[in-house]
Design a protein around this motif. Sequence first.
Motif, PDB file in Angstrom:
ATOM      1  N   ALA A 115      -8.653  -8.887  -8.973  1.00  0.00           N
ATOM      2  CA  ALA A 115      -7.787  -8.589  -7.824  1.00  0.00           C
ATOM      3  C   ALA A 115      -7.872  -7.103  -7.493  1.00  0.00           C
ATOM      4  O   ALA A 115      -8.122  -6.280  -8.377  1.00  0.00           O
ATOM      5  N   PRO A 116      -7.654  -6.757  -6.228  1.00  0.00           N
ATOM      6  CA  PRO A 116      -7.689  -5.334  -5.875  1.00  0.00           C
ATOM      7  C   PRO A 116      -6.564  -4.573  -6.573  1.00  0.00           C
ATOM      8  O   PRO A 116      -5.477  -5.105  -6.774  1.00  0.00           O
ATOM      9  N   GLY A 117      -6.855  -3.338  -6.947  1.00  0.00           N
ATOM     10  CA  GLY A 117      -5.828  -2.490  -7.532  1.00  0.00           C
ATOM     11  C   GLY A 117      -4.921  -1.954  -6.445  1.00  0.00           C
ATOM     12  O   GLY A 117      -5.187  -2.111  -5.251  1.00  0.00           O
ATOM     13  N   PRO A 118      -3.833  -1.294  -6.830  1.00  0.00           N
ATOM     14  CA  PRO A 118      -2.880  -0.776  -5.843  1.00  0.00           C
ATOM     15  C   PRO A 118      -3.524   0.175  -4.829  1.00  0.00           C
ATOM     16  O   PRO A 118      -3.236   0.094  -3.637  1.00  0.00           O
ATOM     17  N   GLY A 119      -4.391   1.059  -5.289  1.00  0.00           N
ATOM     18  CA  GLY A 119      -5.040   1.994  -4.364  1.00  0.00           C
ATOM     19  C   GLY A 119      -5.913   1.286  -3.358  1.00  0.00           C
ATOM     20  O   GLY A 119      -5.893   1.596  -2.161  1.00  0.00           O
ATOM     21  N   GLU A 120      -6.661   0.314  -3.840  1.00  0.00           N
ATOM     22  CA  GLU A 120      -7.531  -0.451  -2.944  1.00  0.00           C
ATOM     23  C   GLU A 120      -6.710  -1.248  -1.935  1.00  0.00           C
ATOM     24  O   GLU A 120      -7.042  -1.304  -0.751  1.00  0.00           O
ATOM     25  N   LEU A 121      -5.623  -1.839  -2.391  1.00  0.00           N
ATOM     26  CA  LEU A 121      -4.768  -2.605  -1.489  1.00  0.00           C
ATOM     27  C   LEU A 121      -4.120  -1.685  -0.450  1.00  0.00           C
ATOM     28  O   LEU A 121      -4.066  -2.021   0.737  1.00  0.00           O
ATOM     29  N   ALA A 122      -3.657  -0.510  -0.871  1.00  0.00           N
ATOM     30  CA  ALA A 122      -3.066   0.452   0.069  1.00  0.00           C
ATOM     31  C   ALA A 122      -4.098   0.889   1.108  1.00  0.00           C
ATOM     32  O   ALA A 122      -3.789   1.000   2.299  1.00  0.00           O
ATOM     33  N   ARG A 123      -5.332   1.114   0.679  1.00  0.00           N
ATOM     34  CA  ARG A 123      -6.388   1.500   1.629  1.00  0.00           C
ATOM     35  C   ARG A 123      -6.694   0.369   2.600  1.00  0.00           C
ATOM     36  O   ARG A 123      -6.930   0.604   3.784  1.00  0.00           O
ATOM     37  N   THR A 124      -6.666  -0.874   2.099  1.00  0.00           N
ATOM     38  CA  THR A 124      -6.900  -2.026   2.976  1.00  0.00           C
ATOM     39  C   THR A 124      -5.827  -2.099   4.052  1.00  0.00           C
ATOM     40  O   THR A 124      -6.128  -2.298   5.232  1.00  0.00           O
ATOM     41  N   VAL A 125      -4.563  -1.923   3.651  1.00  0.00           N
ATOM     42  CA  VAL A 125      -3.463  -1.949   4.622  1.00  0.00           C
ATOM     43  C   VAL A 125      -3.634  -0.805   5.618  1.00  0.00           C
ATOM     44  O   VAL A 125      -3.522  -1.000   6.832  1.00  0.00           O
ATOM     45  N   ARG A 126      -3.912   0.385   5.114  1.00  0.00           N
ATOM     46  CA  ARG A 126      -4.123   1.544   5.996  1.00  0.00           C
ATOM     47  C   ARG A 126      -5.255   1.269   6.983  1.00  0.00           C
ATOM     48  O   ARG A 126      -5.102   1.495   8.194  1.00  0.00           O
ATOM     49  N   ASP A 127      -6.376   0.775   6.515  1.00  0.00           N
ATOM     50  CA  ASP A 127      -7.527   0.538   7.382  1.00  0.00           C
ATOM     51  C   ASP A 127      -7.237  -0.532   8.423  1.00  0.00           C
ATOM     52  O   ASP A 127      -7.659  -0.414   9.574  1.00  0.00           O
ATOM     53  N   ARG A 128      -6.504  -1.563   8.027  1.00  0.00           N
ATOM     54  CA  ARG A 128      -6.140  -2.597   9.013  1.00  0.00           C
ATOM     55  C   ARG A 128      -5.192  -2.029  10.066  1.00  0.00           C
ATOM     56  O   ARG A 128      -5.311  -2.350  11.243  1.00  0.00           O
ATOM     57  N   ALA A 129      -4.268  -1.196   9.637  1.00  0.00           N
ATOM     58  CA  ALA A 129      -3.341  -0.578  10.591  1.00  0.00           C
ATOM     59  C   ALA A 129      -4.101   0.314  11.558  1.00  0.00           C
ATOM     60  O   ALA A 129      -3.865   0.266  12.772  1.00  0.00           O
ATOM     61  N   VAL A 130      -5.005   1.116  11.048  1.00  0.00           N
ATOM     62  CA  VAL A 130      -5.800   1.996  11.919  1.00  0.00           C
ATOM     63  C   VAL A 130      -6.596   1.153  12.909  1.00  0.00           C
ATOM     64  O   VAL A 130      -6.641   1.462  14.109  1.00  0.00           O
ATOM     65  N   ALA A 131      -7.215   0.072  12.444  1.00  0.00           N
ATOM     66  CA  ALA A 131      -8.031  -0.772  13.314  1.00  0.00           C
ATOM     67  C   ALA A 131      -7.200  -1.405  14.436  1.00  0.00           C
ATOM     68  O   ALA A 131      -7.652  -1.491  15.569  1.00  0.00           O
ATOM     69  N   VAL A 132      -5.978  -1.828  14.110  1.00  0.00           N
ATOM     70  CA  VAL A 132      -5.136  -2.481  15.115  1.00  0.00           C
ATOM     71  C   VAL A 132      -4.503  -1.464  16.057  1.00  0.00           C
ATOM     72  O   VAL A 132      -4.401  -1.694  17.256  1.00  0.00           O
TER      73      VAL A 132
END
Length: 179
Positions: A115-132
């Motif tokens: 499973a993704p670690g906390p940092g990876e998950l936070a980056r995923t959320v950040r990147d999705r927010a930036v994309a949207v």
Amino acid sequence: MPAARETLLEAAGAALAARPWPAVRMVDVAAAAGVSRQTLYNEFGGKSGLGRALVRREGERYLEGVERALTVPGRTAERLAAVAEWTVRAARAYPLVRALLTGFWDPDLPAAGRAPGPGELARTVRDRAVAVLMPAADAERCELAVRLALSYVVAPGEEPGAGELLRLLSAQNRTAGAR
């Protein structure tokens, strides 16, 4: 067997909500899903495979909630506040989401596997927010929203309301603009 798989994951999630993972029995999960134990083993290979699939599904559901929060009507700060609010609510309601966000795996939970670690998950959320939200948002503001929410997850206090989160995110934006 996509329908059986989802039914088994629902049954495993319900079993985990009722007792610690080490006490969850495959025979009980299969019975609750209305399938044979062999079907469960065919689908997941064993209890560890079922646990990993359950962790993955909870992570996906959390990210689906992030996507929904990003599409609420309003300004960028309001959408980021919705993401932060969802993160806090999801972490409080779902132990697997809390574990994914914090990296703390209670022995009563299934093992995370890859499973993704906390940092990876936070980056995923950040990147999705930036994309949207682009071009209305920058990565720094999106990162701030995620990290603000994580601070409420790691050091619980009174659950912040959208108004409080919006005020904090808007204040950061004014401060950054004044530089």
